[in-house]
Each structure stands twice: as structure tokens, then as C-alpha cells.
Write an enzyme that holds these catalytic residues in place. Structure first.
Site, PDB file in Angstrom:
ATOM      1  CE  LYS A 113       5.248  -9.610  21.550  1.00 12.66           C
ATOM      2  NZ  LYS A 113       6.079 -10.342  21.486  1.00 12.66           N
ATOM      3  CE  LYS A 195       4.315  -2.637  22.634  1.00 13.36           C
ATOM      4  NZ  LYS A 195       5.406  -3.374  22.588  1.00 13.36           N
ATOM      5  CE  LYS A 198      12.766  -3.733  19.706  1.00  9.67           C
ATOM      6  NZ  LYS A 198      13.932  -4.948  21.220  1.00  9.67           N
TER       7      LYS A 198
HETATM    8  P1  TYM Z   1      12.022  -5.016  23.883  1.00  8.24           P
HETATM    9  O1  TYM Z   1      12.830  -5.687  22.878  1.00  8.24           O
HETATM   10  O2  TYM Z   1      10.650  -5.449  23.604  1.00  8.24           O
HETATM   11  O3  TYM Z   1      11.757  -4.064  24.534  1.00  8.24           O
HETATM   12  C1  TYM Z   1      12.987  -3.920  25.028  1.00  8.24           C
HETATM   13  C2  TYM Z   1      12.753  -2.362  26.649  1.00  8.24           C
HETATM   14  O4  TYM Z   1      12.621  -1.003  25.470  1.00  8.24           O
HETATM   15  C3  TYM Z   1      10.587  -0.922  26.090  1.00  8.24           C
HETATM   16  N1  TYM Z   1      10.131  -0.072  25.605  1.00  8.24           N
HETATM   17  C4  TYM Z   1       9.430   0.912  25.439  1.00  8.24           C
HETATM   18  N2  TYM Z   1       9.820   2.065  26.412  1.00  8.24           N
HETATM   19  C5  TYM Z   1       9.140   3.253  26.142  1.00  8.24           C
HETATM   20  N3  TYM Z   1       7.708   3.013  25.004  1.00  8.24           N
HETATM   21  C6  TYM Z   1       8.168   2.599  23.763  1.00  8.24           C
HETATM   22  N4  TYM Z   1       7.289   2.479  23.008  1.00  8.24           N
HETATM   23  C7  TYM Z   1       8.825   1.020  24.084  1.00  8.24           C
HETATM   24  N5  TYM Z   1       8.690  -0.490  23.534  1.00  8.24           N
HETATM   25  C8  TYM Z   1       9.796  -0.804  24.369  1.00  8.24           C
HETATM   26  C9  TYM Z   1      10.549  -2.145  26.509  1.00  8.24           C
HETATM   27  O5  TYM Z   1       9.252  -1.714  27.525  1.00  8.24           O
HETATM   28  C10 TYM Z   1      11.581  -2.751  26.724  1.00  8.24           C
HETATM   29  O6  TYM Z   1      12.291  -2.464  28.426  1.00  8.24           O
HETATM   30  N6  TYM Z   1      10.705  -8.534  27.026  1.00  8.24           N
HETATM   31  C11 TYM Z   1      11.723  -8.358  26.826  1.00  8.24           C
HETATM   32  C12 TYM Z   1      12.787  -8.066  26.777  1.00  8.24           C
HETATM   33  C13 TYM Z   1      13.300  -8.693  28.107  1.00  8.24           C
HETATM   34  C14 TYM Z   1      13.698  -8.590  29.414  1.00  8.24           C
HETATM   35  C15 TYM Z   1      14.177  -9.908  30.670  1.00  8.24           C
HETATM   36  C16 TYM Z   1      13.108  -7.575  29.938  1.00  8.24           C
HETATM   37  C17 TYM Z   1      13.394 -10.554  28.692  1.00  8.24           C
HETATM   38  N7  TYM Z   1      13.864 -10.652  29.534  1.00  8.24           N
HETATM   39  C18 TYM Z   1      14.044  -9.338  31.419  1.00  8.24           C
HETATM   40  C19 TYM Z   1      13.867  -6.823  31.649  1.00  8.24           C
HETATM   41  C20 TYM Z   1      14.144  -8.446  32.168  1.00  8.24           C
HETATM   42  C21 TYM Z   1      10.953  -7.308  25.574  1.00  8.24           C
HETATM   43  O7  TYM Z   1      10.436  -8.130  25.091  1.00  8.24           O
HETATM   44  O8  TYM Z   1      11.665  -6.222  25.507  1.00  8.24           O
END
Ligand code: TYM
Length: 335
Positions: A113, A195, A198
Site C-alpha cells: 500500500k 486477489k 475493494k
Molecule cells: P478487509 O476489510 O480488507 O476485508 C474483510 C475480510 O474479507 C477478507 N477478504 C478476502 N477473502 C477472500 N478473497 C478476497 N479476495 C478477499 N479480500 C478480502 C479479508 O481477509 C477479511 O477477512 N484488516 C482487516 C480488518 C480488521 C480485522 C481486525 C480483521 C481490522 N481489525 C481484527 C480481523 C480481526 C481488513 O482490512 O479486512
């Protein structure tokens, strides 16, 4: 026996897509009976890259409505907005003071990033510490996430272990990442070597968004990149990454075995039939979610009420933990 505690989070940056659903949300819903669950809309994490304030406010409520529409039940789990529970930001500072800088500089998401930005914000580097706090302030045993978050959960383990060893006590539970066998890494439909994400979901043909209309979903799948052959097989061959991704989406959506998935396409006359078949099951899965979402968004007061209840429950667990942590670290609590 006490139920295992689960914590997971999702950013309210809009464009919530099939990867988020199959990699995370679907599994949160499926397991909500078995565990004690905390699911968090992590708005503080979204601030680590520049945001439009009005848009962020809208997307935060919208994300909460998506979680409810997807089937998370506030009777069975705690759903809340991260910034409503001040223990997260407060405790993050305490963790910052025991986390070596080098650990953060090595994080692959930070490297990716930050390379794309002209001016990198301190919050972006600190992002995984805030995330570690999210998890460990709840003594969560399990963190259900997609593959891309594994490294962050491992860092949360390292930070928890470091605190426990510095202060010579088993204060934090050491959390485990729980990565689903299927759907953990849904790839972009326009480029199956990257992957689904968003930040690219506005690009035509990249993602299927949870709130897309059926026509749009069908169009995105029809446009999906495949290969010049005609073999419908699960495969590690990079040439066949597109077909493999489509089959993986079908498998994760239907919950079928690989053999049953292939049997469903045994009579397919080519990739056109495969794309249509995948689109159909995805539309069937997402349509009721979109409809419930639209219904929930008509009553923002009820949504806010549910989120206030969630925040109160979350606070009652995390604030005492952070207070105890302050005391362990030598801070004087107010008398
Ligand atoms: P975020 O908002 O990017 O994504 C949310 C969840 O979706 C999963 N994900 C995917 N799974 C499969 N294929 C994909 N292409 C794909 N893109 C996203 C992510 O792995 C995630 O589980 N840092 C985290 C948010 C967070 C968090 C936490 C998660 C903040 N605090 C504590 C767990 C525990 C994030 O940005 O997820």
C-alpha cells in the site's frame, strides 16, 4: 464449558465484494451459534488512507447493514463500530509502546500500500497494531479471516506474546487465524492472478459486489478472463487461473465437493456455460442479502439502536482489559 471467543473485522470502505463474503462474512454467519462472537466495522482502520468524511459516515452504517443482512444476528453476536469503543484507540497506544518498528515495516500489506502512495500516513504503518488490539483486548481465541489477513493475525500473536513475556504473566490470549478451506482467496475476474479487492472494485469487470443487481453480476461473470482452451478443471496451472477461480467461487458458494462441482459442469459446452452457471448460484446467494439490506437501510434509527447495544457489550469486555493493561504497565488509574 465456555464458548470460544471469536473476533473479526471489516473495513467500511464501500464496494464490499464476493471475496469479503466468501472469505469472511459467510463463515462468521455460519459459526455464530457455536462461539461467542464480536464483529466490528473498523472505521478507524479506514482512516489510514484519505477518506471523504460524508462517504465514510455513509459506508460505515452501510457496512453494518450488510453484516445484518448477511445473517449476523445481534441476539447471537456483538456487532459494533470500532470508533464507538474508545478502548481500541487507547489500547493501541499502549501496544505501540511495546511493538518494535521493524515488525511493522516488514508487513507485506504495508509495503504494497505504501508503495502506491506519494505521502504515507503514520496510521498506515500502525494499522496492524490497531488490529492486534482489536483482537487481543477481547481475549479472542479465533480470528476468522481471508488469506490476506493471515500475516496481520500472526503479528497480533507476536505482540500478545511480547506483552506477556515483558510483564511476566499470561495476560493476553494468543489468537489463532481461522482461514476457510475454500473462498479464502477469491481472485479478480478481470485478472485472476490478483486477489479481488475493494480498491479495484469500481473497475469494470474486476469484482462482484455484494449489492450488485443480478444483471450486473451476470455481466461481470460473462466478462471474466479465462484461457484459450476449453477444459473445465480445478488446476494450479497459472494458465488456468481464471477457470480455477470460477470453479472455486462455485464451490465456496454451493458448499459442494470438487467432484460434485465438476459433475455439474460435465455437460457444459464451453466456458460460456461455466460462467453462466457460476453467475446463477452467486445471484441466488446474494439477492436475498441485497433485499434485506435495502429494507434495513430504510430504518437508520433502528440500525443505530442495534449498534449502540453492540458498542455497550463490546465496551464491557475491552475497557476493563485495557484498564488492567494500563495498571500492569505502570500507569496510575484515576482514583
Ligand atoms: P478487509 O476489510 O480488507 O476485508 C474483510 C475480510 O474479507 C477478507 N477478504 C478476502 N477473502 C477472500 N478473497 C478476497 N479476495 C478477499 N479480500 C478480502 C479479508 O481477509 C477479511 O477477512 N484488516 C482487516 C480488518 C480488521 C480485522 C481486525 C480483521 C481490522 N481489525 C481484527 C480481523 C480481526 C481488513 O482490512 O479486512
Amino acid at each position: 464449558m465456555d464458548k470460544k471467543r471469536v473476533f473479526s473485522g471489516i473495513q467500511p470502505t464501500g464496494n464490499t465484494h464476493l471475496g469479503n463474503y466468501l472469505g469472511a462474512i459467510k463463515n462468521w454467519v455460519a459459526k455464530q451459534e457455536e462461539k461467542e462472537n464480536f464483529f466490528c466495522v473498523v472505521d478507524l482502520h479506514s482512516l489510514t488512507v484519505p477518506q471523504d468524511p460524508a462517504q465514510l459516515r455513509y459506508e460505515t452504517r452501510s457496512m453494518a447493514a450488510i453484516l445484518l443482512a448477511a445473517g449476523l444476528d445481534p441476539e447471537k453476536c456483538t456487532i459494533f463500530i470500532q470508533s464507538h469503543v474508545t478502548a481500541h484507540a487507547e489500547g493501541c497506544w499502549l501496544l505501540n509502546c511495546i511493538t518494535p518498528l521493524g515488525w511493522l515495516q516488514r508487513m507485506t500489506q504495508y509495503k504494497d500500500k505504501s508503495a502506491k502512495q506519494e505521502s504515507v500516513l503514520t496510521g498506515l504503518l500502525d494499522y496492524p497494531v490497531l488490529m492486534a488490539g482489536d483482537i487481543i483486548f477481547y481475549d479472542a481465541h479465533e480470528v476468522p479471516v481471508g488469506e490476506d489477513q493471515k500475516q496481520h493475525v500472526e503479528l497480533a500473536r507476536d505482540i500478545a506474546q511480547r506483552f506477556n513475556s515483558l510483564y511476566e504473566q499470561e495476560f493476553f490470549v494468543i489468537p489463532e487465524p481461522v482461514i476457510p478451506e475454500v473462498g479464502a482467496r477469491v481472485m479478480g475476474l478481470d485478472d485472476p492472478t490478483n486477489k479481488m479487492s475493494k480498491s479495484l472494485a469500481d473497475k469494470r469487470g474486476h469484482a462482484v459486489r455484494i449489492l450488485d443487481e443480478p444483471k450486473e453480476i451476470l455481466r461481470s461473470f460473462k466478462r471474466a478472463v479465462t484461457d484459450s482452451g476449453n477444459e473445465i478443471v480445478f488446476s494450479d496451472d497459472p494458465e488456468k487461473a481464471g477457470v480455477n477461480n470460477l470453479l472455486g467461487i462455485y464451490k465456496a458458494t454451493t458448499g459442494k465437493s470438487e467432484a460434485d462441482v465438476l459433475a455439474d459442469f460435465a455437460d457444459a459446452r464451453g466456458y460460456g456455460d461455466l460462467k453462466k452457471g457460476v453467475a446463477e448460484v452467486v445471484i441466488e446467494m446474494l439477492t436475498p442479502i441485497r433485499e434485506r439490506y435495502e429494507y434495513l437501510m430504510q430504518d437508520p434509527a433502528e440500525l443505530d439502536r442495534l449498534l449502540a447495544v453492540g458498542a455497550e457489550q463490546a465496551r464491557s469486555v475491552s475497557q476493563p482489559k485495557v484498564d488492567e493493561m494500563k495498571q500492569i504497565m505502570g500507569l496510575v488509574l484515576p482514583g
